[in-house]
Design a protein around this motif. Structure first.
Motif, PDB file in Angstrom:
ATOM      1  N   TRP A 109      23.887   5.950 -20.913  1.00  0.00           N
ATOM      2  CA  TRP A 109      23.334   6.526 -22.616  1.00  0.00           C
ATOM      3  C   TRP A 109      23.410   8.014 -22.383  1.00  0.00           C
ATOM      4  CZ3 TRP A 109      21.087  11.661 -22.343  1.00  0.00           C
ATOM      5  CH2 TRP A 109      20.850  12.244 -21.219  1.00  0.00           C
ATOM      6  N   GLY A 110      24.572   8.250 -22.047  1.00  0.00           N
ATOM      7  CA  GLY A 110      25.100   9.617 -22.621  1.00  0.00           C
ATOM      8  C   GLY A 110      26.091   9.509 -23.730  1.00  0.00           C
ATOM      9  N   HIS A 111      26.272   7.985 -24.525  1.00  0.00           N
ATOM     10  CA  HIS A 111      26.649   8.052 -26.139  1.00  0.00           C
ATOM     11  C   HIS A 111      26.302   7.214 -26.874  1.00  0.00           C
ATOM     12  CE1 HIS A 111      30.088   6.779 -29.440  1.00  0.00           C
ATOM     13  NE2 HIS A 111      30.354   7.512 -28.844  1.00  0.00           N
ATOM     14  N   SER A 112      24.816   7.220 -26.920  1.00  0.00           N
ATOM     15  CA  SER A 112      23.611   6.773 -27.922  1.00  0.00           C
ATOM     16  C   SER A 112      23.046   8.235 -28.651  1.00  0.00           C
ATOM     17  CB  SER A 112      22.115   6.814 -26.589  1.00  0.00           C
ATOM     18  OG  SER A 112      22.170   7.991 -26.822  1.00  0.00           O
ATOM     19  N   SER A 113      22.739   7.131 -29.701  1.00  0.00           N
ATOM     20  CA  SER A 113      22.965   8.237 -30.951  1.00  0.00           C
ATOM     21  C   SER A 113      22.103   9.587 -30.631  1.00  0.00           C
ATOM     22  CB  SER A 113      22.383   7.273 -32.007  1.00  0.00           C
ATOM     23  OG  SER A 113      21.032   6.642 -32.548  1.00  0.00           O
ATOM     24  N   GLY A 114      20.534   9.267 -29.832  1.00  0.00           N
ATOM     25  CA  GLY A 114      19.891  10.404 -30.310  1.00  0.00           C
ATOM     26  C   GLY A 114      19.951  11.925 -28.842  1.00  0.00           C
ATOM     27  N   VAL A 115      21.299  11.614 -28.836  1.00  0.00           N
ATOM     28  CA  VAL A 115      21.882  11.740 -27.317  1.00  0.00           C
ATOM     29  C   VAL A 115      21.339  13.570 -28.085  1.00  0.00           C
ATOM     30  CG1 VAL A 115      24.417  12.062 -27.632  1.00  0.00           C
ATOM     31  CG2 VAL A 115      22.831  12.759 -25.314  1.00  0.00           C
ATOM     32  N   HIS A 116      21.833  14.043 -28.681  1.00  0.00           N
ATOM     33  CA  HIS A 116      21.770  15.164 -29.957  1.00  0.00           C
ATOM     34  C   HIS A 116      20.813  16.113 -29.789  1.00  0.00           C
ATOM     35  CE1 HIS A 116      20.428  12.399 -33.249  1.00  0.00           C
ATOM     36  NE2 HIS A 116      19.897  14.028 -33.430  1.00  0.00           N
ATOM     37  N   ARG A 117      19.844  15.676 -29.851  1.00  0.00           N
ATOM     38  CA  ARG A 117      18.284  16.227 -29.903  1.00  0.00           C
ATOM     39  C   ARG A 117      18.344  17.136 -28.225  1.00  0.00           C
ATOM     40  NH1 ARG A 117      14.279  11.742 -29.225  1.00  0.00           N
ATOM     41  NH2 ARG A 117      12.728  13.386 -28.687  1.00  0.00           N
ATOM     42  N   LEU A 118      19.490  16.370 -27.487  1.00  0.00           N
ATOM     43  CA  LEU A 118      18.717  16.648 -25.953  1.00  0.00           C
ATOM     44  C   LEU A 118      19.607  18.022 -25.681  1.00  0.00           C
ATOM     45  CD1 LEU A 118      18.806  13.787 -23.517  1.00  0.00           C
ATOM     46  CD2 LEU A 118      16.936  15.205 -24.486  1.00  0.00           C
ATOM     47  N   PHE A 119      20.953  17.692 -26.588  1.00  0.00           N
ATOM     48  CA  PHE A 119      21.548  19.269 -26.457  1.00  0.00           C
ATOM     49  C   PHE A 119      20.694  20.090 -27.380  1.00  0.00           C
ATOM     50  CE2 PHE A 119      26.047  20.481 -28.346  1.00  0.00           C
ATOM     51  CZ  PHE A 119      26.623  21.744 -27.170  1.00  0.00           C
ATOM     52  N   ALA A 120      20.716  19.865 -28.248  1.00  0.00           N
ATOM     53  CA  ALA A 120      20.133  21.195 -29.081  1.00  0.00           C
ATOM     54  C   ALA A 120      19.055  21.954 -27.960  1.00  0.00           C
ATOM     55  CB  ALA A 120      18.883  20.572 -30.154  1.00  0.00           C
ATOM     56  N   LEU A 121      18.051  20.959 -27.024  1.00  0.00           N
ATOM     57  CA  LEU A 121      16.862  21.286 -26.048  1.00  0.00           C
ATOM     58  C   LEU A 121      17.562  22.143 -25.535  1.00  0.00           C
ATOM     59  CD1 LEU A 121      14.624  18.614 -25.839  1.00  0.00           C
ATOM     60  CD2 LEU A 121      13.738  20.462 -27.555  1.00  0.00           C
ATOM     61  N   GLN A 122      19.117  21.899 -24.596  1.00  0.00           N
ATOM     62  CA  GLN A 122      19.194  22.325 -23.633  1.00  0.00           C
ATOM     63  C   GLN A 122      19.855  23.707 -24.055  1.00  0.00           C
ATOM     64  OE1 GLN A 122      23.851  21.158 -22.822  1.00  0.00           O
ATOM     65  NE2 GLN A 122      23.657  21.436 -20.622  1.00  0.00           N
ATOM     66  N   ARG A 123      21.002  24.303 -25.545  1.00  0.00           N
ATOM     67  CA  ARG A 123      21.079  24.895 -25.913  1.00  0.00           C
ATOM     68  C   ARG A 123      20.305  25.905 -26.362  1.00  0.00           C
ATOM     69  NH1 ARG A 123      24.259  21.677 -30.178  1.00  0.00           N
ATOM     70  NH2 ARG A 123      22.138  22.378 -31.711  1.00  0.00           N
ATOM     71  N   ARG A 124      18.662  25.233 -26.393  1.00  0.00           N
ATOM     72  CA  ARG A 124      17.558  26.229 -26.682  1.00  0.00           C
ATOM     73  C   ARG A 124      17.276  26.662 -25.101  1.00  0.00           C
ATOM     74  NH1 ARG A 124      12.683  23.233 -28.905  1.00  0.00           N
ATOM     75  NH2 ARG A 124      13.908  22.981 -30.679  1.00  0.00           N
ATOM     76  N   ALA A 125      17.253  25.877 -24.312  1.00  0.00           N
ATOM     77  CA  ALA A 125      17.341  26.607 -22.527  1.00  0.00           C
ATOM     78  C   ALA A 125      18.190  27.384 -22.191  1.00  0.00           C
ATOM     79  CB  ALA A 125      17.205  25.361 -21.994  1.00  0.00           C
ATOM     80  N   VAL A 126      19.670  27.501 -23.002  1.00  0.00           N
ATOM     81  CA  VAL A 126      20.492  28.686 -21.736  1.00  0.00           C
ATOM     82  C   VAL A 126      19.830  29.510 -22.716  1.00  0.00           C
ATOM     83  CG1 VAL A 126      22.687  29.083 -22.875  1.00  0.00           C
ATOM     84  CG2 VAL A 126      22.319  26.985 -21.739  1.00  0.00           C
ATOM     85  N   ARG A 127      19.803  29.697 -23.966  1.00  0.00           N
ATOM     86  CA  ARG A 127      19.487  30.994 -24.707  1.00  0.00           C
ATOM     87  C   ARG A 127      18.539  31.234 -24.008  1.00  0.00           C
ATOM     88  NH1 ARG A 127      19.937  27.076 -29.966  1.00  0.00           N
ATOM     89  NH2 ARG A 127      21.874  27.382 -30.901  1.00  0.00           N
ATOM     90  N   VAL A 128      17.114  30.373 -23.862  1.00  0.00           N
ATOM     91  CA  VAL A 128      16.231  31.391 -23.135  1.00  0.00           C
ATOM     92  C   VAL A 128      16.834  32.347 -21.619  1.00  0.00           C
ATOM     93  CG1 VAL A 128      14.064  31.065 -21.370  1.00  0.00           C
ATOM     94  CG2 VAL A 128      14.491  30.282 -23.671  1.00  0.00           C
ATOM     95  N   VAL A 129      17.855  31.243 -21.481  1.00  0.00           N
ATOM     96  CA  VAL A 129      17.924  31.731 -19.414  1.00  0.00           C
ATOM     97  C   VAL A 129      18.773  33.294 -20.313  1.00  0.00           C
ATOM     98  CG1 VAL A 129      19.513  31.363 -17.982  1.00  0.00           C
ATOM     99  CG2 VAL A 129      18.078  29.644 -18.564  1.00  0.00           C
ATOM    100  N   SER A 130      19.664  33.149 -20.724  1.00  0.00           N
ATOM    101  CA  SER A 130      20.533  33.736 -20.947  1.00  0.00           C
ATOM    102  C   SER A 130      19.494  35.506 -22.022  1.00  0.00           C
ATOM    103  CB  SER A 130      21.441  33.902 -22.177  1.00  0.00           C
ATOM    104  OG  SER A 130      21.627  32.524 -23.159  1.00  0.00           O
ATOM    105  N   ARG A 131      18.407  34.765 -22.379  1.00  0.00           N
ATOM    106  CA  ARG A 131      17.903  36.011 -23.753  1.00  0.00           C
ATOM    107  C   ARG A 131      18.511  36.483 -24.484  1.00  0.00           C
ATOM    108  NH1 ARG A 131      16.852  38.249 -18.161  1.00  0.00           N
ATOM    109  NH2 ARG A 131      14.942  38.312 -16.831  1.00  0.00           N
ATOM    110  N   LEU A 132      19.299  35.505 -25.337  1.00  0.00           N
ATOM    111  CA  LEU A 132      19.596  35.314 -26.220  1.00  0.00           C
ATOM    112  C   LEU A 132      18.375  34.838 -27.772  1.00  0.00           C
ATOM    113  CD1 LEU A 132      22.799  32.873 -26.229  1.00  0.00           C
ATOM    114  CD2 LEU A 132      22.680  35.891 -26.678  1.00  0.00           C
TER     115      LEU A 132
END
Length: 246
Positions: A109-132
């Motif tokens: 499913w990685g080329h589906s149109s809605g995958v950008h939502r998961l990438f946005a959530l992933q960036r949010r998670a990484v910011r939390v991990v790195s305290r950004l």
């Protein structure tokens, strides 16, 4: 109804002939089509198969909704932990409660149109991990934490898919001309553009931009080198990878 019963009887016969058991209580009947089909009370609108939510048109929206929900809950847990544990512990927790869900079956499913939502959530998670901060750029953080972005995860799985399967044809197999791209793989023919959203098309496209020396590596070395390239460059889009100078 008679048709659905006949289909179920055929399925049970096939399972029986191959010495397999069919759990009728967990069996659902679904017809996959790009068109809207007439209603049938025996057909289901969605089904979960090996942890992946499928719908009759394979549009992946339902699956991404469920993964996004799990990732959101994971981010909440990370925020709760961020004030009392180290970055190293947060990174371990991220892989357990966020990354594992985001990366699961991404080849499908990685080329589906809605995958950008998961990438946005992933960036949010990484910011939390790195305290950004909420809007701080985190591309360098992906590199520092050695975390593959969602686009990189998809590229990685596609490249491994090609390396595991050796039944591809190169341009050199098709003709005898000594062209610059003679070692490139020939992508299968797809009549419909919709069919190009799977690994049959994108795996070949990603693989063809790699240098010949990297393509010819043994699988284990290939996997290590590709992962290193993807982590060090932290691609945010497929186009960034396709334009990259190796």
């Amino acid at each position: 109804m008679a048709q659905s019963l006949a289909a179920q009887d055929e399925a049970e016969l096939w399972f029986c002939s191959n010495k397999l058991l069919l759990n009728t209580d967990k069996t659902k009947r679904m017809v996959f089509s790009m068109r809207s089909l007439p209603g049938d009370s025996d057909l289901v609108g969605e089904a979960k198969f090996l942890g992946v939510t499928l719908d009759p048109r394979l549009q992946w929206g339902l699956h991404i909704d469920r993964v996004a929900g799990k990732a959101t809950k994971g981010i909440y847990v990370l925020r709760s932990l961020s004030s009392c544990v180290s970055v190293e512990i947060l990174r371990m927790a991220y892989f357990a409660i966020c990354h594992s869900h985001i990366s699961y079956a991404i080849l499908a499913w990685g080329h589906s149109s809605g995958v950008h939502r998961l990438f946005a959530l992933q960036r949010r998670a990484v910011r939390v991990v790195s305290r950004l901060g909420y809007r701080d750029d985190c591309r360098d953080t992906f590199v520092k934490l050695e975390i593959l972005t969602v686009p990189c995860l998809y590229i990685f799985e596609n490249l491994l898919f090609v390396k595991r399967n050796s039944n591809y044809v190169t341009h050199g197999d098709v003709h005898e001309h000594n062209t610059r791209h003679k070692n490139n793989l020939v992508p299968p023919y797809w009549r419909l553009r919709r069919c190009q959203d799977g690994p049959g098309y994108w795996a070949v496209k990603f693989f063809n931009v790699l240098p010949d020396g990297l393509k010819s590596l043994p699988f284990k070395d290939f996997k290590v080198q590709i992962k290193k390239i993807l982590i060090n460059n932290s691609f945010y889009t497929f186009e960034e990878f396709l334009r990259h100078k190796f």
